[in-house]
Design an enzyme around this catalytic site. Structure first.
Site, PDB file in Angstrom:
ATOM      1  N   LYS A   1       0.866  -1.190   0.000  1.00 46.20           N
ATOM      2  CA  LYS A   1       0.000   0.000   0.000  1.00 46.20           C
ATOM      3  C   LYS A   1       0.895   1.229   0.000  1.00 46.20           C
ATOM      4  O   LYS A   1       1.862   1.279   0.754  1.00 46.20           O
ATOM      5  CB  LYS A   1      -0.856  -0.021   1.274  1.00 46.20           C
ATOM      6  CG  LYS A   1      -1.629   1.255   1.556  1.00 46.20           C
ATOM      7  CD  LYS A   1      -1.700   1.547   3.061  1.00 46.20           C
ATOM      8  CE  LYS A   1      -0.351   1.935   3.607  1.00 46.20           C
ATOM      9  NZ  LYS A   1      -0.361   2.510   4.964  1.00 46.20           N
TER      10      LYS A   1
ATOM     11  N   ASP B   1      -6.114   0.246   8.567  1.00 47.44           N
ATOM     12  CA  ASP B   1      -5.783   0.143   7.141  1.00 47.44           C
ATOM     13  C   ASP B   1      -6.445  -1.046   6.451  1.00 47.44           C
ATOM     14  O   ASP B   1      -6.307  -1.227   5.243  1.00 47.44           O
ATOM     15  CB  ASP B   1      -4.264  -0.002   6.963  1.00 47.44           C
ATOM     16  CG  ASP B   1      -3.533   1.317   7.147  1.00 47.44           C
ATOM     17  OD1 ASP B   1      -4.205   2.358   7.241  1.00 47.44           O
ATOM     18  OD2 ASP B   1      -2.295   1.294   7.188  1.00 47.44           O
TER      19      ASP B   1
HETATM   20  O1  C5P Z   1      -5.146   0.473  13.430  1.00 49.94           O
HETATM   21  P1  C5P Z   1      -3.740   0.035  13.578  1.00 49.94           P
HETATM   22  O2  C5P Z   1      -3.568  -1.086  14.560  1.00 49.94           O
HETATM   23  O3  C5P Z   1      -3.052  -0.226  12.298  1.00 49.94           O
HETATM   24  O4  C5P Z   1      -2.966   1.290  14.206  1.00 49.94           O
HETATM   25  C1  C5P Z   1      -1.804   1.156  14.984  1.00 49.94           C
HETATM   26  C2  C5P Z   1      -1.709   2.353  15.919  1.00 49.94           C
HETATM   27  O5  C5P Z   1      -1.479   3.543  15.154  1.00 49.94           O
HETATM   28  C3  C5P Z   1      -2.951   2.646  16.727  1.00 49.94           C
HETATM   29  O6  C5P Z   1      -2.979   1.907  17.904  1.00 49.94           O
HETATM   30  C4  C5P Z   1      -2.828   4.132  16.984  1.00 49.94           C
HETATM   31  O7  C5P Z   1      -1.899   4.372  18.028  1.00 49.94           O
HETATM   32  C5  C5P Z   1      -2.181   4.637  15.699  1.00 49.94           C
HETATM   33  N1  C5P Z   1      -3.168   5.126  14.722  1.00 49.94           N
HETATM   34  C6  C5P Z   1      -3.787   6.344  14.941  1.00 49.94           C
HETATM   35  N2  C5P Z   1      -4.705   6.792  14.029  1.00 49.94           N
HETATM   36  C7  C5P Z   1      -5.002   6.086  12.927  1.00 49.94           C
HETATM   37  C8  C5P Z   1      -4.376   4.841  12.688  1.00 49.94           C
HETATM   38  C9  C5P Z   1      -3.460   4.386  13.623  1.00 49.94           C
HETATM   39  O8  C5P Z   1      -3.527   7.020  15.923  1.00 49.94           O
HETATM   40  N3  C5P Z   1      -5.888   6.556  12.055  1.00 49.94           N
END
Ligand code: C5P
Length: 292
Positions: A15, A143
């Protein structure tokens, strides 16, 4: 043990966030984003087949960086789909070919999980639409919905609101990762501003390079403060002729867009021979869903 069905394979494409604006923060700490996202022909590969017990095997260049336990997003995806459709879900063997560096801003685990969901929905013949699969996938990672879509789009919210971008060109691209994993939460924590302006409207009348030049990756300065080698990767892409270069996601992978596939390959060869410890690859972005 014997295989009961022919294996099904799905590409888990890299991505690439061509632009990523951080526009706010929700009460739960997640950040609000606006991002133009495309996917590359280069990726990991997921292969599934019906088996007598559940199993999971990994190979590929980055095999040693992949957790094999329940923390792996591939297994979480399998378990989430099985929980939602228990009547369909027979034991399954899953193989992951890990070609992309982990924790590197190009989807990695999310794209693997999305490919797992696509593959298992086919293997288990689950009558589930894209929207329902995306709802099921979102708790696994912000994502996931965009990786399930796997085609050019603008993502908003924390990544759950997707708007397809029609007629976006296929771009000759080089991906460069300086070999250092970055924690996404660390990058978000290092932000100094969270209320940046949104993306400008993207219309057919836009010149893509002019539009990109007026956009940002708001995570780039924060990632560079943690891993200064991001700057070296960007310099390498610019010095080898990239028409445009930027970091993807929370880094540290950077992408360069080139005028032709031959120019992208020449640049990848040059960077790869100068920096053999880096991950460097020429690829092309896809204009539609991943090929199997
Ligand atoms: O959703 P994912 O597990 O991929 O995201 C990892 C971390 O990145 C989240 O726990 C958060 O701390 C941060 N994050 C965020 N805002 C987003 C995506 C991710 O703050 N839109």
């Amino acid at each position: 043990m014997t295989l009961n069905t022919a294996p099904l394979a799905e590409l888990a494409p890299a991505k690439i966030n061509l632009a990523l604006h951080v526009t706010g923060r929700r009460d739960d700490g997640y950040h609000l984003l606006e991002s133009l996202v495309v996917f590359a022909e280069l990726g990991d590969r997921i292969t599934v087949s019906t088996y007598e017990t559940d199993s999971f095997a990994v190979d590929g260049r980055f095999v040693s960086d992949v957790p094999l336990d329940g923390g792996n997003l591939v297994l979480k995806a399998r378990d989430a789909l099985r929980a939602a459709f228990p009547g369909h879900a027979r034991p399954v063997s899953i193989a992951l070919e890990k070609n992309l560096p982990v924790a590197s801003g190009i989807g990695g685990g999310s794209s693997d999980a999305a490919a797992t969901l696509r593959a298992l929905a086919r293997l288990w013949r689950i009558p589930v639409g894209e929207a329902e699969l995306a709802r099921l996938a979102l708790p696994l990672g912000a994502d996931l919905p965009m990786c399930l879509a796997g085609r050019p789009l603008v993502a908003r919210g924390i990544g759950e609101h997707l708007e397809p971008v029609e007629d976006f060109p296929a771009l000759p691209t080089v991906l460069v990762n300086p070999g250092i994993a970055i924690s996404t939460p660390d990058v978000f924590r290092a932000l100094t501003r969270r209320d940046n302006p949104p993306l400008a409207a993207l219309t057919h009348a836009c010149d893509m390079f002019e539009w990109l030049a007026a956009t940002r990756n708001d995570l780039e300065p924060a990632a560079m403060s943690i891993v200064p080698a991001v700057g070296e990767a960007l310099d390498a892409l610019r010095q080898t002729g990239a028409a445009f270069a930027r970091m993807s996601g929370s880094g540290a992978t950077c992408f360069g867009i080139f005028d032709s596939q031959a120019a992208a390959q020449r640049a990848a060869d040059a960077i790869g021979s100068r920096q053999p410890g880096w991950f460097t690859a020429a690829t092309k972005t896809m204009i539609q869903e991943p090929r199997r």
